[in-house]
Design a protein around this motif. Structure first.
Motif, mmCIF file in Angstrom:
data_model
loop_
_atom_site.group_PDB
_atom_site.id
_atom_site.type_symbol
_atom_site.label_atom_id
_atom_site.label_comp_id
_atom_site.label_asym_id
_atom_site.label_seq_id
_atom_site.Cartn_x
_atom_site.Cartn_y
_atom_site.Cartn_z
ATOM 1 N N UNK A 33 0.839 -1.192 0.000
ATOM 2 C CA UNK A 33 0.000 0.000 0.000
ATOM 3 C C UNK A 33 0.874 1.242 0.000
ATOM 4 N N UNK A 34 0.352 2.293 -0.595
ATOM 5 C CA UNK A 34 0.927 3.618 -0.447
ATOM 6 C C UNK A 34 -0.213 4.620 -0.465
ATOM 7 N N UNK A 35 0.135 5.866 -0.262
ATOM 8 C CA UNK A 35 -0.866 6.922 -0.166
ATOM 9 C C UNK A 35 -0.961 7.722 -1.461
ATOM 10 N N UNK A 36 -2.087 8.374 -1.644
ATOM 11 C CA UNK A 36 -2.311 9.180 -2.840
ATOM 12 C C UNK A 36 -1.297 10.314 -2.961
ATOM 13 N N UNK A 37 -0.738 10.752 -1.864
ATOM 14 C CA UNK A 37 0.216 11.862 -1.866
ATOM 15 C C UNK A 37 1.673 11.409 -1.970
ATOM 16 N N UNK A 38 1.903 10.111 -2.097
ATOM 17 C CA UNK A 38 3.267 9.595 -2.211
ATOM 18 C C UNK A 38 3.869 9.977 -3.559
ATOM 19 N N UNK A 39 5.196 9.955 -3.653
ATOM 20 C CA UNK A 39 5.831 10.230 -4.949
ATOM 21 C C UNK A 39 5.363 9.225 -6.013
ATOM 22 N N UNK A 40 5.305 9.676 -7.252
ATOM 23 C CA UNK A 40 4.831 8.822 -8.347
ATOM 24 C C UNK A 40 5.608 7.518 -8.466
ATOM 25 N N UNK A 41 6.913 7.544 -8.191
ATOM 26 C CA UNK A 41 7.717 6.311 -8.247
ATOM 27 C C UNK A 41 7.199 5.269 -7.264
ATOM 28 N N UNK A 42 6.731 5.712 -6.129
ATOM 29 C CA UNK A 42 6.202 4.805 -5.112
ATOM 30 C C UNK A 42 4.804 4.335 -5.511
ATOM 31 N N UNK A 43 3.991 5.238 -6.005
ATOM 32 C CA UNK A 43 2.635 4.888 -6.430
ATOM 33 C C UNK A 43 2.664 3.830 -7.535
ATOM 34 N N UNK A 44 3.607 3.957 -8.462
ATOM 35 C CA UNK A 44 3.710 2.996 -9.573
ATOM 36 C C UNK A 44 3.988 1.575 -9.093
ATOM 37 N N UNK A 45 4.681 1.439 -7.991
ATOM 38 C CA UNK A 45 5.092 0.112 -7.511
ATOM 39 C C UNK A 45 4.105 -0.534 -6.550
ATOM 40 N N UNK A 46 3.286 0.263 -5.882
ATOM 41 C CA UNK A 46 2.357 -0.281 -4.881
ATOM 42 C C UNK A 46 1.147 -0.914 -5.553
ATOM 43 N N UNK A 47 0.630 -1.939 -4.934
ATOM 44 C CA UNK A 47 -0.569 -2.604 -5.450
ATOM 45 C C UNK A 47 -1.815 -1.779 -5.164
ATOM 46 N N UNK A 48 -1.876 -1.178 -3.982
ATOM 47 C CA UNK A 48 -3.046 -0.408 -3.570
ATOM 48 C C UNK A 48 -2.632 1.017 -3.217
ATOM 49 N N UNK A 49 -3.445 1.971 -3.648
ATOM 50 C CA UNK A 49 -3.238 3.373 -3.303
ATOM 51 C C UNK A 49 -4.428 3.813 -2.469
ATOM 52 N N UNK A 50 -4.147 4.321 -1.278
ATOM 53 C CA UNK A 50 -5.209 4.704 -0.344
ATOM 54 C C UNK A 50 -5.035 6.161 0.082
ATOM 55 N N UNK A 51 -6.121 6.725 0.580
ATOM 56 C CA UNK A 51 -6.087 8.110 1.066
ATOM 57 C C UNK A 51 -5.542 8.220 2.481
ATOM 58 N N UNK A 52 -5.744 7.162 3.274
ATOM 59 C CA UNK A 52 -5.335 7.222 4.677
ATOM 60 C C UNK A 52 -5.168 5.798 5.222
ATOM 61 N N UNK A 53 -4.636 5.725 6.423
ATOM 62 C CA UNK A 53 -4.378 4.429 7.045
ATOM 63 C C UNK A 53 -5.668 3.655 7.301
ATOM 64 N N UNK A 54 -6.744 4.364 7.582
ATOM 65 C CA UNK A 54 -8.038 3.712 7.819
ATOM 66 C C UNK A 54 -8.459 2.884 6.604
ATOM 67 N N UNK A 55 -8.309 3.422 5.411
ATOM 68 C CA UNK A 55 -8.644 2.677 4.195
ATOM 69 C C UNK A 55 -7.783 1.426 4.056
ATOM 70 N N UNK A 56 -6.531 1.548 4.394
ATOM 71 C CA UNK A 56 -5.613 0.410 4.335
ATOM 72 C C UNK A 56 -6.081 -0.699 5.281
ATOM 73 N N UNK A 57 -6.377 -0.338 6.504
ATOM 74 C CA UNK A 57 -6.819 -1.320 7.495
ATOM 75 C C UNK A 57 -8.132 -1.963 7.080
ATOM 76 N N UNK A 58 -9.053 -1.174 6.548
ATOM 77 C CA UNK A 58 -10.335 -1.721 6.100
ATOM 78 C C UNK A 58 -10.138 -2.742 4.976
#
Length: 66
Positions: A33-58
């Motif tokens: 997981x990574x966040x919507x505000x993460x650098x694009x290099x990180x977003x490209x590699x993560x399977x899931x992009x979330x707005x906050x930790x709550x979304x990740x946990x859910x």
């Protein structure tokens, strides 16, 4: 006394990272997981992009209840 070895399926391992230093972890963990505000290099590699930790946990809880 030795601690017994616990075998965990790679499908049961999750990680979350938000910066370049997290890329090795994100690349090596299938459920990353990574966040919507993460650098694009990180977003490209993560399977899931979330707005906050709550979304990740859910998402993790939803997967656990399948």
């Amino acid at each position: 006394m030795m601690t017994p070895l616990v075998i965990i399926s790679k499908n049961d391992v999750y990680c979350i990272g938000d910066s370049w230093n997290d890329l090795p972890m994100i690349k090596s963990i299938e459920n990353s997981f990574t966040f919507t505000y993460s650098p694009n290099d990180v977003i490209k590699e993560a399977k899931y992009i979330v707005n906050n930790l709550k979304e990740c946990i859910e998402k993790i809880e939803k997967d656990a209840n399948k």
